[in-house]
Design an enzyme around this catalytic site. Structure first.
Site, PDB file in Angstrom:
ATOM      1  CB  THR A  70      15.987  -4.452  -2.742  1.00 40.86           C
ATOM      2  OG1 THR A  70      15.344  -5.685  -2.442  1.00 40.86           O
ATOM      3  CG2 THR A  70      17.460  -4.529  -2.388  1.00 40.86           C
ATOM      4  CE  LYS A  74      11.242  -3.315  -2.575  1.00 38.70           C
ATOM      5  NZ  LYS A  74      10.377  -4.286  -3.258  1.00 38.70           N
ATOM      6  CG  ASN A  95      10.388  -0.385  -6.739  1.00 43.35           C
ATOM      7  OD1 ASN A  95       9.925   0.667  -7.171  1.00 43.35           O
ATOM      8  ND2 ASN A  95      10.403  -1.493  -7.456  1.00 43.35           N
ATOM      9  CG  ASP A 111       7.961  -3.885  -6.176  1.00 41.61           C
ATOM     10  OD1 ASP A 111       8.883  -4.181  -6.949  1.00 41.61           O
ATOM     11  OD2 ASP A 111       8.157  -3.507  -5.006  1.00 41.61           O
ATOM     12  CB  ALA A 155       5.495  -8.875  -1.709  1.00 39.94           C
TER      13      ALA A 155
END
Ligand code: ATR
Length: 308
Positions: A70, A74, A95, A111, A155
């Site tokens: 995390t 990454k 990840n 993710d 993200a």
């Protein structure tokens, strides 16, 4: 739920972060392992950024089956892997490390997969014909459909790649439009058929909102509740039939409350957390991902009135 005693046969996995104490992953992985009778343990590791390469070598030496990573590791893991999956290579993010029996390292990014799986779990069909039977909330987002993704950080990369790969047209809206453009170029380099465009936040929202079937907040705005600015312009209407997804899962964000009040299908990021973890655990253990996800979600949602 109790687990079998730890012995020399117990298999090992974990998560590296800095800090890592806040991570929900040990709780959810260990709960799933225990519920399924799997002789595995999952340990949190506080790893300083400058010790990351040492930590990875240590995992191999200690016989770990794999590890999650995390913040802030990454991107730094990428050059430490022997092989990368296409999404990890394209998004520059790992990840999940899979340590093979010969000690070689496969880096994956689960993710984006977690994001798509959670949309599926909510009846939002991605890249597939819509309206599975028996799902009241089914909404269609697939080839030819449009997504509006707010933010262009790490993200956002996973989300944009996953949507583009599913054939969804993606508009990336970001405060610094150059970051959105860079993200689009990155994903287009790996997925040449992807339909991607970059736009300024918040100016482009009125033009793009009405046509968006799916709107995703990937920024951290809302993490501090009403103290944060909205990742949206409240003058721009949301509507029933739209799916509004916020990657934040720690709190019900003001943005999701706004979306729900407008009649949109509002979804928080808890399921994405669950499914990215279930995918990792499935890669390590070979166990069924849906079963792992079931027990992980149960662990995170029981006794928690805020979630779901
Ligand atoms: P992560 O890697 O977790 O996605 P990040 O890389 O820090 O986090 O990305 C944060 C995103 O939130 C960025 O897209 C950022 O916009 P910029 O590229 O312009 O920095 C966006 N963001 C952060 N604070 C914001 C704010 N106050 N208003 C609008 N966007 C914001």
């Amino acid at each position: 739920m109790s687990r079998p005693p730890i012995t020399g046969a117990t298999r090992l996995a974990g998560v590296m972060g800095w800090p890592v104490a806040h991570s929900l992953s040990p709780r959810m992985h260990n709960a799933a392992f225990a519920a399924l009778g799997l002789d595995w343990v999952y340990v949190p590791f506080p790893v300083r950024p400058e010790r990351l390469a040492d930590a990875v070598r240590g995992l191999v030496a200690l016989g770990f089956a794999g590890c999650n990573a995390t913040v802030p590791h990454k991107a730094a893991l990428v050059p430490l892997m022997d092989e990368l999956t296409p999404i990890a290579a394209a998004t520059g993010s790992v990840n999940t490390i899979v340590i093979r029996p010969d000690g070689s390292l496969l880096g994956d990014s689960t993710d984006g997969h977690g994001f798509l799986m959670d949309l599926w779990a909510h009846g939002v069909e991605i890249g597939k014909p819509a309206n599975r039977q028996g799902d009241d909330h089914a909404a269609a987002v697939g080839p030819g459909h449009r997504a509006l993704v707010i933010g262009a950080g790490g993200a956002a990369r996973a989300v944009v790649y996953a949507l583009a790969e599913a054939g969804v047209r993606v508009a990336v809206v970001n405060r610094t439009v150059a970051h959105a453009e860079a993200l689009c170029r990155l994903v287009a380099a790996a997925l040449p058929k992807a339909e991607l465009s970059a736009h300024p936040f918040p100016e482009a929202l009125p033009r793009l909102a009405a046509d968006a079937d799916l709107i995703v907040n990937t920024t951290s705005l809302g993490l501090h509740g009403d103290a944060d600015p909205l990742p949206w312009d409240p003058a721009v209407p949301l509507r029933p039939g739209q799916v509004v997804y916020d990657l934040i899962y720690h709190v019900r964000t003001p943005f999701l409350r706004l979306a729900a009040a407008a009649g949109a299908h509002a979804i928080d990021g808890l399921g994405m957390l669950v499914y990215q973890g279930a995918r990792s655990a499935a890669l390590w253990t070979g166990h069924d991902e849906a079963e792992l996800a079931h027990w992980m979600e149960k662990e995170l949602t029981h006794n928690d009135e805020r979630l779901r």
